[in-house]
Design a protein around this motif. Structure first.
Motif, short mmCIF file in Angstrom:
data_model
loop_
_atom_site.label_atom_id
_atom_site.label_comp_id
_atom_site.label_asym_id
_atom_site.label_seq_id
_atom_site.Cartn_x
_atom_site.Cartn_y
_atom_site.Cartn_z
N PHE A 230 0.83 -0.86 -0.37
CA PHE A 230 -0.17 0.03 0.29
C PHE A 230 1.03 0.86 0.04
O PHE A 230 1.91 0.79 0.67
N ASP A 231 0.67 2.41 -0.38
CA ASP A 231 1.00 3.86 -0.46
C ASP A 231 -0.08 4.34 -1.12
O ASP A 231 -0.49 4.53 -1.88
N LYS A 232 -0.34 5.44 0.43
CA LYS A 232 -0.88 6.52 0.52
C LYS A 232 -1.09 7.46 -1.14
O LYS A 232 -2.02 8.04 -1.16
N HIS A 237 -3.91 2.53 -3.91
CA HIS A 237 -4.73 3.79 -2.39
C HIS A 237 -5.68 4.19 -3.23
O HIS A 237 -6.92 3.83 -2.43
N TYR A 238 -5.39 4.71 -4.20
CA TYR A 238 -6.27 5.08 -5.54
C TYR A 238 -8.16 3.48 -5.63
O TYR A 238 -8.88 3.35 -5.90
N MET A 263 -7.75 -0.99 4.27
CA MET A 263 -7.34 0.07 3.51
C MET A 263 -7.57 0.90 5.15
O MET A 263 -5.73 1.01 5.64
N GLU A 268 -4.54 3.43 5.73
CA GLU A 268 -5.32 4.49 4.88
C GLU A 268 -5.42 5.70 6.55
O GLU A 268 -6.31 5.71 7.38
N ASP A 269 -6.04 6.58 6.22
CA ASP A 269 -5.84 8.07 7.24
C ASP A 269 -7.67 7.72 7.30
O ASP A 269 -8.45 7.69 6.74
#
Length: 398
Positions: A230-232, A237-238, A263, A268-269
């Motif tokens: 994962f990469d924000k 992310h998308y 997520m 993820e935020d």
């Protein structure tokens, strides 16, 4: 004294296309890589795929087949001066009628200036570029360079392909008999299509098992906790938020909660997720359940004030309700139609009878004429400017 240790993943790296496992869509009889290898003539390539899918291996094999000078750099450590040195080396090779292949690992980490530096040399044919990236090249590679390259998409290896690689490695180490069937299954599961991860986990599992059977428990100890890819700021992310929203829209509660969990597990935020829930409540549910927006806003406030991990309850609560709610696109469709009408008629005069009339002069000019201050009063001429009198903004079906 210099170490002679070579990791198992490096020992098992294929040296020929016939030994390469996976990526049949590229290496099969009609695959592009197979055709390039048979012709022994390469064009610039961008190899896009997840870790451990064979990007570096393919680049090395192709360079060997085409008998080119293979220069390998990592975008993580390379500087602009390193790129210039490669260009100088390629110019010397050209005088010797030797082709130069520049392999850039993690090319997405090169900035625009670094990518611009070798663009004219790719265009002139001085160097053949092979870039490897785990990120979507349409976001990370400059457009001129992308237009001069073929993008090849590599896929995560299939479970059976990982099994073949692991068995071959265990056989090479004369340890195949120590690998239990359940241990192998679990190793394949935690590898998630990544051959390098599978081989590294196998090597450590054999080491810590101390000559005993490699069981799922041993593999779990060797693998530890697998961190989700994962990469924000990256494509995953998308992809995940897109799948989450589409699952909510399709009223698939199982898929919605799965993607939400992924997520959160990936870091993820939570406020980003909560904001998307607020948008979804109006865009996709709207007037079908007026309370959905209140719930989504309350969820955002809860996430903001409580934080993780406790705020997960609020996110799962809200997602569950929104997934199960009836859907209506009336608000979104009406908003689109209203914005389009405002764009098409930005200066349409407001009808006199619905204008504000704070002075006697305005009243004498017809401002507010015949308007009655009562609920549901509708003037004969309507409320819209004359240019839009036949325009329907609210969806007829609603």
């Amino acid at each position: 004294m210099e170490s002679t240790y070579t990791p198992l993943a490096e020992q098992m790296r294929p040296q020929e296309l016939s030994d390469f496992i996976g990526q049949e869509h590229l290496l099969g009889p009609d695959g592009l890589v197979r055709q390039l290898a048979e012709q022994k003539q390469l064009s610039s390539l961008i190899l896009w795929g997840p870790p451990g899918s064979g990007k570096t291996t393919l680049a090395r094999i192709l360079a060997q087949i085409t008998e080119a000078d293979f220069v390998e750099v990592s975008a993580v450590t390379a500087r602009l001066e390193d790129v210039r040195q490669v260009i100088k080396r390629a110019e010397e090779n050209q005088r010797l009628q030797l082709n130069t292949i520049l392999f850039v690992d993690e090319i997405h980490r090169f900035n625009k200036a670094q990518q611009d530096a070798f663009l004219p040399h790719v265009e002139s044919g001085l160097i053949t570029l092979i870039g490897a990236t785990t990120e979507n090249p349409s976001f990370e590679v400059i457009r001129p360079l992308l237009s001069r390259s073929r993008v090849l998409v590599l896929e995560p290896l299939k479970p059976e392909e990982i099994k073949t690689i692991v068995r071959s490695a265990a056989k090479r180490l004369k340890s195949l008999s120590r690998l239990s069937s359940k241990g192998l299954e679990y190793l394949v599961e935690v590898s998630a299509g990544d051959a390098r991860t599978a081989l590294n986990t196998l090597e450590l599992s054999l080491q810590i098992s101390q000559g005993k059977q490699v069981t799922p428990k041993i593999v779990k100890t060797a693998a530890q906790t697998r961190i989700p890819g994962f990469d924000k700021a990256g494509e995953m992310h998308y992809n995940l938020i897109s799948a989450f929203i589409k699952s909510l829209r399709g009223s698939d509660i199982d898929a919605s909660l799965y993607y939400l969990a992924r997520m959160l597990a990936a870091g993820e935020d939570p406020k980003f997720i909560a904001r998307r829930l607020v948008i979804f409540a109006s865009e996709d549910i709207g007037i079908a359940v007026n309370g959905a927006l209140n719930l989504a806003v309350a969820t955002f406030e809860a996430v903001e004030r409580i934080g993780l991990p406790e705020a997960q309850y609020s996110l799962f609560h809200c997602a569950s309700v929104l997934a199960r709610s009836p859907k209506s696109r009336a608000v979104a469709d009406a908003m689109g139609a209203a914005l389009q009408a405002a764009k098409a008629y930005p200066d349409a005069p407001v009808p006199l009878h619905v204008r504000n009339a704070p002075t006697q002069l305005m009243k004498d000019l017809g401002y507010g004429q015949d308007y009655k201050w009562q609920a549901d009063f509708k003037p004969e001429a309507g409320f819209l400017p004359q240019e839009l009198e036949d325009t329907a903004i609210w969806p007829a079906a609603e």
